[in-house]
Motif scaffolding. Sequence first.
Motif, short mmCIF file in Angstrom:
data_model
loop_
_atom_site.label_atom_id
_atom_site.label_comp_id
_atom_site.label_asym_id
_atom_site.label_seq_id
_atom_site.Cartn_x
_atom_site.Cartn_y
_atom_site.Cartn_z
N SER A 199 0.82 -1.21 0.00
CA SER A 199 0.00 0.00 0.00
C SER A 199 0.85 1.26 0.00
CB SER A 199 -0.94 0.00 1.21
OG SER A 199 -1.83 -1.11 1.16
N ASN A 200 2.01 1.21 0.66
CA ASN A 200 2.86 2.41 0.71
C ASN A 200 3.59 2.68 -0.60
OD1 ASN A 200 4.85 0.46 0.78
ND2 ASN A 200 5.65 1.03 2.79
N SER A 217 -6.95 -2.23 2.19
CA SER A 217 -5.98 -1.14 2.41
C SER A 217 -5.36 -0.68 1.09
CB SER A 217 -4.89 -1.58 3.38
OG SER A 217 -4.18 -2.71 2.87
N LEU A 218 -5.16 -1.60 0.18
CA LEU A 218 -4.61 -1.24 -1.13
C LEU A 218 -5.66 -0.51 -1.97
CD1 LEU A 218 -2.28 -1.26 -3.10
CD2 LEU A 218 -2.93 -3.60 -3.77
N ALA A 254 -7.14 4.36 -4.57
CA ALA A 254 -8.21 5.33 -4.82
C ALA A 254 -7.72 6.75 -4.55
CB ALA A 254 -9.42 5.00 -3.97
N LYS A 255 -6.99 6.92 -3.47
CA LYS A 255 -6.47 8.23 -3.11
C LYS A 255 -5.50 8.75 -4.17
CE LYS A 255 -5.32 8.70 1.15
NZ LYS A 255 -4.56 8.58 2.44
N VAL A 295 -17.51 1.27 -2.33
CA VAL A 295 -16.88 1.92 -1.18
C VAL A 295 -15.72 2.82 -1.61
CG1 VAL A 295 -15.65 1.54 1.00
CG2 VAL A 295 -17.56 0.04 0.35
N TYR A 296 -14.90 2.31 -2.55
CA TYR A 296 -13.68 3.03 -2.91
C TYR A 296 -13.76 3.74 -4.26
CZ TYR A 296 -11.98 0.28 0.97
OH TYR A 296 -11.82 -0.28 2.21
#
Length: 229
Positions: free
Chosen positions: A95-96, A115-116, A121-122, A163-164
């Motif tokens: 994810s990072n 989390s991914l 999405a961000k 959701v995302y």
Amino acid sequence: MAVDNMPPVISDSPSGLAIVEREVARACRDARRDRASVTLIAVSKTFDAEAIVPVIQTGQRVFGENRVQEAKAKWPSLMNDYPDLSLHLIGPLQSNKAREAVALFDAIHSLDRASLCEALAKEIVKQDKRPQLFVQLNTGEEPQKAGIAPPDADAFLANCREVYGLQIEGLMCIPPVDDPPAPHFALTAKIAARNGLKLLSMGMSADFETAIQLGATHIRVGSAIFGKR
């Protein structure tokens, strides 16, 4: 970037790529499919730019890498020299590393956890860049392997979208080494169909002909093109 569904223009040299391309074309004919319906991803992980350039010059335009850091070290300069290349992340993604992945890759095949989803999405919004997204299935439900178990796939896909806000375009699978691949490919295709997904990333050097028979739109071939690692 390259249009993924266009087959490479291959020279007459007896390279690994030329041999694979002939086999892909034959498999498409046998399956009564248009060759342009299958994207050949040349998996260049562990190979340096010196090994990759001849494959580019032979006509290949779509490549796959397993790790963000390795890709960052060699692909920006290659993509500067050959701006019509398309780069796919086919290995696990932390994810990072979402920011770097969205910036570098045209497709990500390994979406497999909430989390991914959130991180991608961000970054998609922040960078205004939308790579093709594939959800990775763990069709063999192997505990050591990443991916969504088939019974959980429908709910996970719904969450990706609702959701995302992610636009999921396909599914990816890697069958267990000791299993016949066909049932795993067929299961992946079935889950994709009922969720309205058109892209199927499945099939590698040893089994891509079977994958094409069962509907693969993207096949990931490394050793047959580049040789043994």
